[in-house]
Design an enzyme around this catalytic site. Structure first.
Site, PDB file in Angstrom:
ATOM      1  N   LYS A  18      -7.794  -0.813  -8.049  1.00  0.00           N
ATOM      2  CA  LYS A  18      -7.997  -2.037  -8.841  1.00  0.00           C
ATOM      3  C   LYS A  18      -9.078  -1.853  -9.903  1.00  0.00           C
ATOM      4  CE  LYS A  18      -8.916  -4.734  -5.271  1.00  0.00           C
ATOM      5  NZ  LYS A  18      -8.862  -3.811  -4.101  1.00  0.00           N
ATOM      6  N   ARG A  48     -14.350   8.825  -2.986  1.00  0.00           N
ATOM      7  CA  ARG A  48     -15.190   8.024  -3.866  1.00  0.00           C
ATOM      8  C   ARG A  48     -16.618   7.979  -3.314  1.00  0.00           C
ATOM      9  NH1 ARG A  48     -13.247   1.978  -5.120  1.00  0.00           N
ATOM     10  NH2 ARG A  48     -14.377   1.412  -3.239  1.00  0.00           N
ATOM     11  N   ARG A  50      -9.553 -13.174  -1.905  1.00  0.00           N
ATOM     12  CA  ARG A  50      -9.327 -12.325  -0.744  1.00  0.00           C
ATOM     13  C   ARG A  50      -8.950 -13.129   0.496  1.00  0.00           C
ATOM     14  NH1 ARG A  50     -12.547  -7.671  -2.679  1.00  0.00           N
ATOM     15  NH2 ARG A  50     -12.433  -5.977  -1.188  1.00  0.00           N
ATOM     16  N   ARG A  66     -21.919   4.183  -3.124  1.00  0.00           N
ATOM     17  CA  ARG A  66     -21.650   2.961  -2.353  1.00  0.00           C
ATOM     18  C   ARG A  66     -21.704   3.260  -0.868  1.00  0.00           C
ATOM     19  NH1 ARG A  66     -16.621  -0.465  -4.530  1.00  0.00           N
ATOM     20  NH2 ARG A  66     -16.722  -1.069  -2.329  1.00  0.00           N
ATOM     21  N   ARG A 101     -12.798  -2.359   6.572  1.00  0.00           N
ATOM     22  CA  ARG A 101     -12.404  -3.056   5.332  1.00  0.00           C
ATOM     23  C   ARG A 101     -10.887  -3.179   5.240  1.00  0.00           C
ATOM     24  NH1 ARG A 101     -15.558   0.860   1.730  1.00  0.00           N
ATOM     25  NH2 ARG A 101     -14.378   0.028  -0.020  1.00  0.00           N
TER      26      ARG A 101
HETATM   27  P1  ADP Z   1     -13.101  -2.537  -2.296  1.00  0.00           P
HETATM   28  O1  ADP Z   1     -11.959  -3.437  -2.600  1.00  0.00           O
HETATM   29  O2  ADP Z   1     -12.898  -1.139  -2.825  1.00  0.00           O
HETATM   30  O3  ADP Z   1     -13.503  -2.551  -0.858  1.00  0.00           O
HETATM   31  P2  ADP Z   1     -14.932  -4.365  -3.656  1.00  0.00           P
HETATM   32  O4  ADP Z   1     -15.965  -3.905  -4.603  1.00  0.00           O
HETATM   33  O5  ADP Z   1     -13.843  -5.228  -4.183  1.00  0.00           O
HETATM   34  O6  ADP Z   1     -14.381  -3.021  -3.036  1.00  0.00           O
HETATM   35  O7  ADP Z   1     -15.610  -5.131  -2.432  1.00  0.00           O
HETATM   36  C1  ADP Z   1     -16.679  -4.574  -1.690  1.00  0.00           C
HETATM   37  C2  ADP Z   1     -17.102  -5.563  -0.591  1.00  0.00           C
HETATM   38  O8  ADP Z   1     -17.605  -6.778  -1.197  1.00  0.00           O
HETATM   39  C3  ADP Z   1     -16.011  -6.043   0.361  1.00  0.00           C
HETATM   40  O9  ADP Z   1     -15.814  -5.130   1.425  1.00  0.00           O
HETATM   41  C4  ADP Z   1     -16.572  -7.400   0.816  1.00  0.00           C
HETATM   42  O10 ADP Z   1     -17.573  -7.245   1.801  1.00  0.00           O
HETATM   43  C5  ADP Z   1     -17.253  -7.933  -0.434  1.00  0.00           C
HETATM   44  N1  ADP Z   1     -16.336  -8.771  -1.247  1.00  0.00           N
HETATM   45  C6  ADP Z   1     -15.884  -8.482  -2.499  1.00  0.00           C
HETATM   46  N2  ADP Z   1     -15.078  -9.456  -2.953  1.00  0.00           N
HETATM   47  C7  ADP Z   1     -15.016 -10.392  -1.971  1.00  0.00           C
HETATM   48  C8  ADP Z   1     -14.324 -11.639  -1.808  1.00  0.00           C
HETATM   49  N3  ADP Z   1     -13.514 -12.125  -2.787  1.00  0.00           N
HETATM   50  N4  ADP Z   1     -14.484 -12.319  -0.650  1.00  0.00           N
HETATM   51  C9  ADP Z   1     -15.281 -11.862   0.321  1.00  0.00           C
HETATM   52  N5  ADP Z   1     -15.951 -10.692   0.254  1.00  0.00           N
HETATM   53  C10 ADP Z   1     -15.830  -9.965  -0.879  1.00  0.00           C
END
Ligand code: ADP
Length: 192
Positions: A14, A128, A89, A134, A146
């Site tokens: 994404k 990554r 999400r 991260r 996750r």
């Molecule tokens: P990825 O999709 O690669 O895991 P993101 O950067 O989108 O990475 O998200 C990293 C973390 O941030 C998630 O594992 C979650 O803990 C938190 N997070 C991100 N977006 C949301 C959301 N819309 N709702 C709840 N938690 C979120």
């Protein structure tokens, strides 16, 4: 205004595709992951609360991310459209987003759902983690947590938008350029 949700599990590409899509279509990129990491970097109270949840691979509470998105929408009144990445999400986040967009007399144009197998996701995230800095990418059990959060709470977001006929599945494996071309072709069909 044309608003897009780029949807898919962690590691489905994404972030990579978002960068290309916002450049091609002049959209404002709203990534809740990036917004949360910025709060963490600035050591805000919200960032401090979010960090421990993110490090366990769990979802941050809906009201926290919905609040951040609401402020970001307010802060960009003249945007041509938004590209949502990593949001919504949960179904509650989806309903909240629909309401916020409704207030702006707009809606989601399309949900582009990237399809990638679980083994490929784990490999990509571990890779990554070697360079991203991260902490949630370096530990395989956090990565699996996750993916489980995605399966338990997030995959139903696709069902939610399917009832409005907004979801298009796009193969998320192949070259970055191939996947980008497939996404553009779906957007172009719906924008015109
Ligand atoms: P990825 O999709 O690669 O895991 P993101 O950067 O989108 O990475 O998200 C990293 C973390 O941030 C998630 O594992 C979650 O803990 C938190 N997070 C991100 N977006 C949301 C959301 N819309 N709702 C709840 N938690 C979120």
């Amino acid at each position: 205004m044309f608003n897009i949700i780029l949807f898919g599990p962690p590691g489905s590409g994404k972030g990579t595709q978002s960068e290309k899509l916002i450049a091609a279509y002049g959209l404002k990129h709203l990534s809740t992951g990036d917004l949360l990491r910025s709060e963490i970097a600035r050591q805000t109270p919200l960032g401090l609360e979010a960090k421990s949840i993110m490090d366990r691979g769990q979802l941050v509470p809906d009201e926290v991310v919905v609040g951040m998105i609401s402020s970001a929408l307010e802060a960009n009144p003249q945007a041509k459209g938004f590209l949502f990445d990593g949001f919504p999400r949960t179904v509650a986040q989806s309903e909240a987003l629909d309401k916020l967009l409704n207030l702006k007399n707009t809606s989601i144009g399309v949900v582009l759902a990237l399809q990638v197998t679980e083994e490929e996701l784990v490999q990509r995230l571990l890779n990554r983690g070697l360079t991203s800095g991260r902490s949630d990418d370096t530990n395989e059990s956090v990565i699996r947590a996750r993916i489980k959060e995605y399966q338990d709470k997030t995959s139903v977001v696709a069902d939610y938008y399917s009832q409005f006929d907004k979801v298009v599945n796009v193969k998320g494996e192949g070259s970055v350029e191939e996947i980008f071309a497939a996404l553009c072709s779906e957007i172009d069909k719906r924008m015109s």
